[in-house]
Design an enzyme around this catalytic site. Structure first.
Site, mmCIF file in Angstrom:
data_model
loop_
_atom_site.group_PDB
_atom_site.id
_atom_site.type_symbol
_atom_site.label_atom_id
_atom_site.label_comp_id
_atom_site.label_asym_id
_atom_site.label_seq_id
_atom_site.Cartn_x
_atom_site.Cartn_y
_atom_site.Cartn_z
ATOM 1 N N CYS A 1 -20.924 -0.744 -24.241
ATOM 2 C CA CYS A 1 -19.719 -1.120 -23.515
ATOM 3 C C CYS A 1 -18.829 0.088 -23.222
ATOM 4 O O CYS A 1 -18.798 1.050 -23.984
ATOM 5 C CB CYS A 1 -18.897 -2.107 -24.333
ATOM 6 S SG CYS A 1 -19.810 -3.539 -24.856
ATOM 7 N N ARG B 1 -23.866 4.742 -19.964
ATOM 8 C CA ARG B 1 -23.942 4.244 -21.337
ATOM 9 C C ARG B 1 -24.790 2.987 -21.437
ATOM 10 O O ARG B 1 -25.191 2.597 -22.533
ATOM 11 C CB ARG B 1 -22.525 3.926 -21.853
ATOM 12 C CG ARG B 1 -21.642 5.142 -21.951
ATOM 13 C CD ARG B 1 -20.184 4.751 -22.037
ATOM 14 N NE ARG B 1 -19.823 4.235 -23.330
ATOM 15 C CZ ARG B 1 -19.221 4.935 -24.287
ATOM 16 N NH1 ARG B 1 -18.923 6.194 -24.067
ATOM 17 N NH2 ARG B 1 -18.906 4.398 -25.432
ATOM 18 N N TRP C 1 -22.138 -4.573 -22.599
ATOM 19 C CA TRP C 1 -23.527 -4.619 -23.050
ATOM 20 C C TRP C 1 -23.579 -5.769 -24.051
ATOM 21 O O TRP C 1 -23.002 -5.688 -25.124
ATOM 22 C CB TRP C 1 -23.883 -3.278 -23.697
ATOM 23 C CG TRP C 1 -25.326 -3.125 -24.043
ATOM 24 C CD1 TRP C 1 -26.348 -2.769 -23.190
ATOM 25 C CD2 TRP C 1 -25.930 -3.266 -25.332
ATOM 26 N NE1 TRP C 1 -27.531 -2.716 -23.874
ATOM 27 C CE2 TRP C 1 -27.309 -3.010 -25.180
ATOM 28 C CE3 TRP C 1 -25.440 -3.601 -26.589
ATOM 29 C CZ2 TRP C 1 -28.197 -3.077 -26.242
ATOM 30 C CZ3 TRP C 1 -26.322 -3.666 -27.651
ATOM 31 C CH2 TRP C 1 -27.683 -3.394 -27.472
ATOM 32 N N ASN D 1 -14.673 -3.211 -27.017
ATOM 33 C CA ASN D 1 -15.989 -2.687 -27.425
ATOM 34 C C ASN D 1 -16.105 -2.908 -28.921
ATOM 35 O O ASN D 1 -15.126 -2.737 -29.641
ATOM 36 C CB ASN D 1 -16.087 -1.173 -27.197
ATOM 37 C CG ASN D 1 -16.080 -0.805 -25.739
ATOM 38 O OD1 ASN D 1 -16.105 -1.663 -24.882
ATOM 39 N ND2 ASN D 1 -16.031 0.493 -25.477
ATOM 40 N N GLY D 2 -17.310 -3.186 -29.388
ATOM 41 C CA GLY D 2 -17.504 -3.346 -30.823
ATOM 42 C C GLY D 2 -17.877 -4.774 -31.176
ATOM 43 O O GLY D 2 -18.210 -5.578 -30.297
ATOM 44 N N GLU E 1 -42.149 10.332 -30.189
ATOM 45 C CA GLU E 1 -41.137 10.490 -29.146
ATOM 46 C C GLU E 1 -41.749 10.199 -27.766
ATOM 47 O O GLU E 1 -41.110 9.579 -26.908
ATOM 48 C CB GLU E 1 -40.532 11.904 -29.219
ATOM 49 C CG GLU E 1 -39.606 12.313 -28.089
ATOM 50 C CD GLU E 1 -38.362 11.446 -27.933
ATOM 51 O OE1 GLU E 1 -38.110 10.568 -28.777
ATOM 52 O OE2 GLU E 1 -37.652 11.618 -26.926
ATOM 53 N N LYS F 1 -40.428 7.334 -25.219
ATOM 54 C CA LYS F 1 -40.031 7.590 -23.828
ATOM 55 C C LYS F 1 -40.734 6.622 -22.895
ATOM 56 O O LYS F 1 -40.128 6.046 -21.996
ATOM 57 C CB LYS F 1 -40.397 9.021 -23.388
ATOM 58 C CG LYS F 1 -39.577 10.154 -23.924
ATOM 59 C CD LYS F 1 -38.186 10.271 -23.382
ATOM 60 C CE LYS F 1 -37.210 9.429 -24.110
ATOM 61 N NZ LYS F 1 -36.589 9.839 -25.300
ATOM 62 N N GLU G 1 -39.403 3.016 -23.269
ATOM 63 C CA GLU G 1 -38.008 2.898 -22.823
ATOM 64 C C GLU G 1 -37.887 2.737 -21.310
ATOM 65 O O GLU G 1 -37.137 1.900 -20.838
ATOM 66 C CB GLU G 1 -37.214 4.161 -23.203
ATOM 67 C CG GLU G 1 -36.683 4.189 -24.608
ATOM 68 C CD GLU G 1 -35.909 5.478 -24.890
ATOM 69 O OE1 GLU G 1 -34.787 5.374 -25.390
ATOM 70 O OE2 GLU G 1 -36.422 6.585 -24.614
ATOM 71 N N HIS H 1 -57.419 3.063 -39.462
ATOM 72 C CA HIS H 1 -56.816 2.067 -40.363
ATOM 73 C C HIS H 1 -56.118 0.957 -39.589
ATOM 74 O O HIS H 1 -55.229 0.303 -40.107
ATOM 75 C CB HIS H 1 -55.832 2.750 -41.322
ATOM 76 C CG HIS H 1 -56.497 3.760 -42.200
ATOM 77 N ND1 HIS H 1 -57.428 3.412 -43.155
ATOM 78 C CD2 HIS H 1 -56.410 5.108 -42.232
ATOM 79 C CE1 HIS H 1 -57.874 4.513 -43.754
ATOM 80 N NE2 HIS H 1 -57.266 5.555 -43.204
ATOM 81 N N LYS I 1 -26.871 3.977 -23.774
ATOM 82 C CA LYS I 1 -26.908 5.406 -24.095
ATOM 83 C C LYS I 1 -26.241 5.678 -25.432
ATOM 84 O O LYS I 1 -26.734 6.439 -26.246
ATOM 85 C CB LYS I 1 -26.190 6.170 -22.979
ATOM 86 C CG LYS I 1 -26.130 7.662 -23.177
ATOM 87 C CD LYS I 1 -27.476 8.259 -22.921
ATOM 88 C CE LYS I 1 -27.560 9.726 -23.271
ATOM 89 N NZ LYS I 1 -28.953 10.102 -23.530
HETATM 90 C C1 G6P Z 1 -29.656 5.238 -28.141
HETATM 91 C C2 G6P Z 1 -30.075 6.160 -27.013
HETATM 92 C C3 G6P Z 1 -31.140 7.125 -27.515
HETATM 93 C C4 G6P Z 1 -30.631 7.882 -28.733
HETATM 94 C C5 G6P Z 1 -30.120 6.937 -29.821
HETATM 95 C C6 G6P Z 1 -29.354 7.691 -30.900
HETATM 96 O O1 G6P Z 1 -30.716 4.416 -28.497
HETATM 97 O O2 G6P Z 1 -30.585 5.421 -25.922
HETATM 98 O O3 G6P Z 1 -31.461 8.033 -26.492
HETATM 99 O O4 G6P Z 1 -31.664 8.669 -29.246
HETATM 100 O O5 G6P Z 1 -29.209 5.989 -29.274
HETATM 101 O O6 G6P Z 1 -28.200 8.229 -30.321
HETATM 102 P P1 G6P Z 1 -27.463 9.543 -30.788
HETATM 103 O O7 G6P Z 1 -26.341 9.714 -29.792
HETATM 104 O O8 G6P Z 1 -26.960 9.274 -32.170
HETATM 105 O O9 G6P Z 1 -28.444 10.657 -30.753
#
Ligand code: G6P
Length: 605
Positions: free
Chosen positions: A2, A27, A74, A99-100, A478, A482, A485, A501, A600
């Site tokens: 948010c 975000r 969000w 927010n929150g 990672e 990606k 996501e 396994h 984000k």
């Molecule tokens: C969200 C973002 C990710 C990020 C994660 C942790 O899930 O989409 O890209 O890695 O938060 O965020 P930070 O700001 O703590 O690295």
């Protein structure tokens, strides 16, 4: 996650609010809205579409006013629907954005329903709007100070009343909120970027602060109700940093910015010194006997990579924990441990809470690797290293990850040096390799056309496996993150030795298996794992090094990275995986920068 923007001015604030929302789009959100004080009434417009559509709606309705609040939502409580979108009204008198998460919303809702309030949404936010209305005594500032005492949980709120036309009151606890100070106009927002181009005079509110925003007045009280002065900082507007330039997407821009981002992050480093992490770091590094890394998402994978470096070079035992798990787990605290948080935003709720949990258990040596110098994480940690990735807009993290790795490698060397485990020759060799990183990254980026060809094949798949061994296992993780996501392809990563396994049962001719295969000590082991895949008909997509002997053949597709980068190899090997996800997403037509359901900056737990 948010986003909030609010303004009090002598001009129509609608364009400022909408521009602010656009700047907060990165975000992640699923609905948005704006409310204004117009001719003695509250008016609003809300949408479950993009901010651009909200803008069109607002124009059509000719909404303009001097005081207003706006929000990107969000969804947490209640589906993404117009009636759940903020701002929420209470009896056409109070308008509020939030927010929150309010944890005691059920209890408050029951109380307010009993007092005759009717609820239009399923949100926890509407509870706060009615609570403020219920307690309202003609002075919104005083009322909000009283009302927030009734709230349990995390919040950043901005609220205005139809009875006080030139006033917005805002408060924060557990969710970030800043004040933008202007001339005869004042603002609040979730982050400074929302106000880029409007004001660069920023106050970072502290936990429990409540702020009274009027045309000529910014008055802040702390959680105890005591008036406080908070420093006004000049925060350079990010406007140019958030322009797309020649790129189609922010993610693409950010992938290609990595040589610059790494160069900036390592700028001016001519020798390894613990003090790079802050005053007193040497004493702390000498004292500690272990490292505890806390992070979420991509930052967690940076932490996993660092474990390999720190244990092998500095010989210090490392635990890496998912912040949301650690904060609630019964663990055995070690006061001699260095607690390292890793966070791009510096505002991730779980990572902040995990840090507080560690400190609460007596672990006082804290350090953060963070991309936002003004964030809560940096303020909360005794030591810090600020990565200089620059603003990262794409939800899927790219340049933040590689700059975190660069900073973590630096931390490894500083720890090794403090423990007397880094000779001058080793230091010089590592520094030379680090200085070469931007050029090395540039040559990896040049592989893009080969990766585009692979992406066509991936776009037709619904599943993919990623394999890696040793320090490249977190890189495989990672890579899979990606892909899922931004392409919505189901992707899983395994340490290649685990293949037999379980995941081998999934391998058929339909299964692409991406293999991170640098020419390191484990390459022969990895080749055996690749054979296991081929024997079941799986299609291998291998990222090898220039000097490796893996050759393309039927079912084995190979792209070679231009050099073997030794210890720094993870920083390079992640880049083709980012490009593969990006181009696969393009081929599938997904929303690359704003993937569905994701945010984000995750400021709720
Ligand atoms: C969200 C973002 C990710 C990020 C994660 C942790 O899930 O989409 O890209 O890695 O938060 O965020 P930070 O700001 O703590 O690295």
């Amino acid at each position: 996650m948010c986003g909030i923007v609010a303004a009090v001015a002598q001009i129509n604030v609608t364009p400022i609010l909408l521009e602010g929302l656009k700047r907060l789009e990165y975000r992640g959100y699923d609905s948005c809205g704006v409310a204004l004080h117009i001719d003695g009434k509250l008016q609003r417009s809300r949408s479950t579409s993009r901010v651009a559509d909200l803008e069109a709606q607002v124009e059509k309705a000719h909404l303009s006013g001097f005081t207003g609040i706006a929000h990107t939502r969000w969804a947490t409580h209640g589906a993404p629907a117009t009636h759940n979108a903020h701002p929420h009204f209470s009896r056409d008198r109070i308008a509020l954005v939030h927010n929150g998460i309010i944890e005691n919303h059920d209890e408050l809702r029951a109380e307010l329903q009993a007092a005759g309030y009717h609820f239009e949404s399923q949100t926890d936010t509407e509870v706060i709007a009615h609570l403020v209305n219920h307690m309202y005594n003609g002075d919104l500032f005083a009322t909000v100070q009283q009302a927030v005492r009734r709230l349990t949980g995390a919040y950043a709120i901005a609220v205005f009343s139809v009875d006080e036309p030139h006033r917005v009151v805002a408060a924060r606890q557990g969710s970030p909120l800043i004040v933008g100070v202007g001339q005869g106009q004042n603002f609040v927002a979730s982050d400074a970027m929302a106000l880029a181009g409007t004001t660069d005079q920023i106050i970072y509110l502290e936990e429990g602060d409540v702020v009274d925003l009027q045309l000529q007045r910014v008055w802040i009280v702390d959680a105890a109700g005591k008036a406080v002065e908070r420093e006004v900082k000049t925060v350079h507007a990010y406007s140019s940093a958030v322009e797309l330039g020649p790129y189609q997407h922010y993610m693409q821009k950010e992938i290609f910015e990595q040589p610059r981002a790494i160069a900036d992050t390592l700028e001016g480093i001519t020798g390894i010194m613990p003090e790079l992490f802050g005053d007193g770091a040497f004493n702390v590094f000498k004292q500690i006997d272990s490292v505890l890394i806390l992070a979420c998402g991509t930052s967690y994978y940076a932490g996993l990579t660092a474990k390999y470096w720190i244990e092998s070079i500095a010989k210090i035992p490392v635990n890496v924990e998912i912040a949301s798990e650690y904060r609630y787990r019964d663990s055995v605290p070690n006061p001699n441990s260095l607690v390292v948080t890793i966070s791009q935003s510096g505002e991730t709720a779980d990572t902040l809470a995990a840090l507080k949990h560690a400190r609460g258990q007596g672990m006082q040596h804290t350090l953060t690797i963070c991309n936002v110098a003004t964030s809560a994480m940096v303020r909360e940690c005794a030591l810090a290293y600020i990565t200089r990735a620059g603003v990262e807009v794409g939800v899927a993290s790219t340049k933040a990850f590689t700059t975190q790795l660069a900073a973590l490698f630096l931390l490894t060397l500083a720890l090794a040096q403090s423990k007397g485990r880094l000779s001058e020759e080793q230091e010089a060799a590592h520094l030379k390799a680090m200085r070469h990183l931007p050029a090395a990254l540039q040559s990896v980026l040049a592989l893009e056309p080969h990766i585009v060809a692979w992406a066509e094949a991936f776009a037709r798949k619904e599943n993919a496996l990623f394999l890696g061994r040793g320090i490249h296992y977190p890189i495989a993780l990672e890579g899979a993150l990606k892909l899922k996501e931004i392409t919505y392809i189901h992707a899983e990563a395994y340490a290649a030795g685990e293949l037999k396994h379980g995941p081998l049962a999934l391998v058929t001719e339909e299964m692409p298996v991406v293999t991170v295969a640098p020419n390191d000590a484990l390459i022969e082991k990895l080749k055996s794992n690749m054979q296991e895949v081929r024997a079941r008909g799986g299609q291998l997509y291998v990222f090898a090094d220039a000097d490796s002997h893996i050759k393309s053949s039927e079912g084995v597709h190979v792209i070679r990275l231009p050099e073997n980068y030794g210890l720094l190899s993870p920083i390079l090997h992640v880049v083709p995986l980012q490009l593969l996800s990006y181009h696969t997403a393009l081929a599938r037509g997904t929303d690359v920068d704003k993937p569905r359901n994701l945010a984000k900056s995750v400021t709720v737990e």
